[in-house]
Design an enzyme around this catalytic site. Structure first.
Site, PDB file in Angstrom:
ATOM      1  CG  HIS A 140      93.089 -76.656 114.961  1.00 60.37           C
ATOM      2  ND1 HIS A 140      92.201 -75.614 115.046  1.00 60.37           N
ATOM      3  CD2 HIS A 140      92.672 -77.584 115.874  1.00 60.37           C
ATOM      4  CE1 HIS A 140      91.294 -75.887 115.970  1.00 60.37           C
ATOM      5  NE2 HIS A 140      91.551 -77.091 116.483  1.00 60.37           N
ATOM      6  CD  GLU A 141      93.972 -81.104 116.494  1.00 63.51           C
ATOM      7  OE1 GLU A 141      94.130 -81.109 117.735  1.00 63.51           O
ATOM      8  OE2 GLU A 141      92.865 -80.946 115.950  1.00 63.51           O
ATOM      9  CG  HIS A 144      94.107 -77.630 120.416  1.00 63.22           C
ATOM     10  ND1 HIS A 144      93.326 -76.720 121.101  1.00 63.22           N
ATOM     11  CD2 HIS A 144      93.317 -78.113 119.416  1.00 63.22           C
ATOM     12  CE1 HIS A 144      92.126 -76.658 120.550  1.00 63.22           C
ATOM     13  NE2 HIS A 144      92.095 -77.492 119.518  1.00 63.22           N
ATOM     14  CD  GLU A 220      88.556 -76.389 118.953  1.00 63.63           C
ATOM     15  OE1 GLU A 220      88.891 -76.401 117.755  1.00 63.63           O
ATOM     16  OE2 GLU A 220      89.069 -77.117 119.804  1.00 63.63           O
TER      17      GLU A 220
END
Length: 294
Positions: A140-141, A144, A220
């Site tokens: 997930h990071e 980003h 997100e």
């Protein structure tokens, strides 16, 4: 990154030119408008771009995170290896990997360059999550970073700041002129004008924050989908469910809170100012997705 900056600057310039034309039609002095646009752009973008450039340094200092230079144990080795593999799959440079001391399950990414970013996880995450769940959070990071979210958010904030400054002063001038009986420009602005501008900046600033947070919530969902692609959808769902089961308040500082994995706690109007969608909504979005690699 530079293409993204050029696009946002061009868009902002075009809209400001349109605003200048509209305000001229409303009778606003074009010379005053030109100076106002320049001032607004400098102050509007200045703070957000400086924050972006210093984001890694500020995040490390604010959280007390320890950057892993040489892994000291198996857990640190696993973190570095996993981030390295995911960064290669996402087509970005290897981020720095760090651990910060915090009780809650959380992680964040930051940095002005997708090839020179930072990914950090909390000690609470390492204690509470198994490696499948932690792998999804790292994905997930990394997503980003790969999506350029830090740059995009900084530029969006710059555009919004610029509009708040311009609109507050233009509308404030119109209101002040009406209240003062349209006194001549030579008499200068009254004290009431500055009070009106301050109030309008607060009001317009609230609307600008809602816009920025709406975009952050959309971002997100993309990062969740990216984490599912890098680690597996079932792992990403399990990680979000683990987060949903905890009730600890995030201790991340404001400058990186929007890039943490956790968030989205609030009811009613407060939800308009949240950087993250509710976890149950994120979980449902992943469950309903049919395009993510499992």
């Amino acid at each position: 990154m530079f293409n993204r900056i050029a696009l946002f600057l061009a868009t902002n310039l075009a809209v400001l030119v349109l605003a200048s034309v509209v305000m001229s039609l409303l009778g606003v002095n074009p010379n005053q408008m030109s100076g106002l646009l320049v001032m607004a752009a400098i102050f509007g973008f200045g703070g957000s771009l400086i924050s972006l450039l210093l984001s890694k340094t500020m995040a490390l200092r604010a959280t007390g995170a320890h950057v892993i230079e040489q892994p000291r144990n198996d857990a640190e080795q696993w973190l570095v290896t996993t981030v390295q593999r995911q960064a290669q799959a996402a087509g970005i440079g290897m981020p720095q990997v760090a651990i910060y001391d915090a009780p809650e399950i959380n992680a964040f990414a930051t940095g002005a360059n997708r090839n020179n970013a930072l990914v950090a996880v909390s000690t609470g995450l390492l204690r509470a999550m198994d490696r499948d769940e932690a792998e999804a959070v790292l994905g997930h990071e990394v997503s980003h970073v790969a999506n350029g979210d830090m740059v995009t958010m900084a530029l969006l904030q710059g555009v919004l700041n610029t509009f708040v400054i311009v609109l507050a002063r233009v509308v404030g001038g119109i209101i002040d002129g009406y209240l003062s009986g349209n006194r001549s420009e030579n008499s200068g602005r009254g004290f009431a004008y500055y009070i009106i501008v301050m109030v309008l900046e607060v009001v317009f600033g609230l609307f600008a924050t809602m816009i920025a947070m709406w975009f952050s919530r959309r971002r997100e969902f993309r990062a969740d989908a990216g984490g599912a692609s890098l680690a597996g959808r079932h792992k990403m769902i399990a990680a979000l469910e683990r987060l949903n089961a905890q009730h600890a308040q995030s201790t991340l500082p404001a400058q990186v809170e929007a890039f943490g994995i956790a968030g989205g706690v609030g009811q009613g109007l407060k939800r308009l100012f949240l950087s993250h969608p509710p976890l149950e909504v994120r979980i449902a979005a992943l469950r309903n997705s049919q395009s993510t690699v499992v």
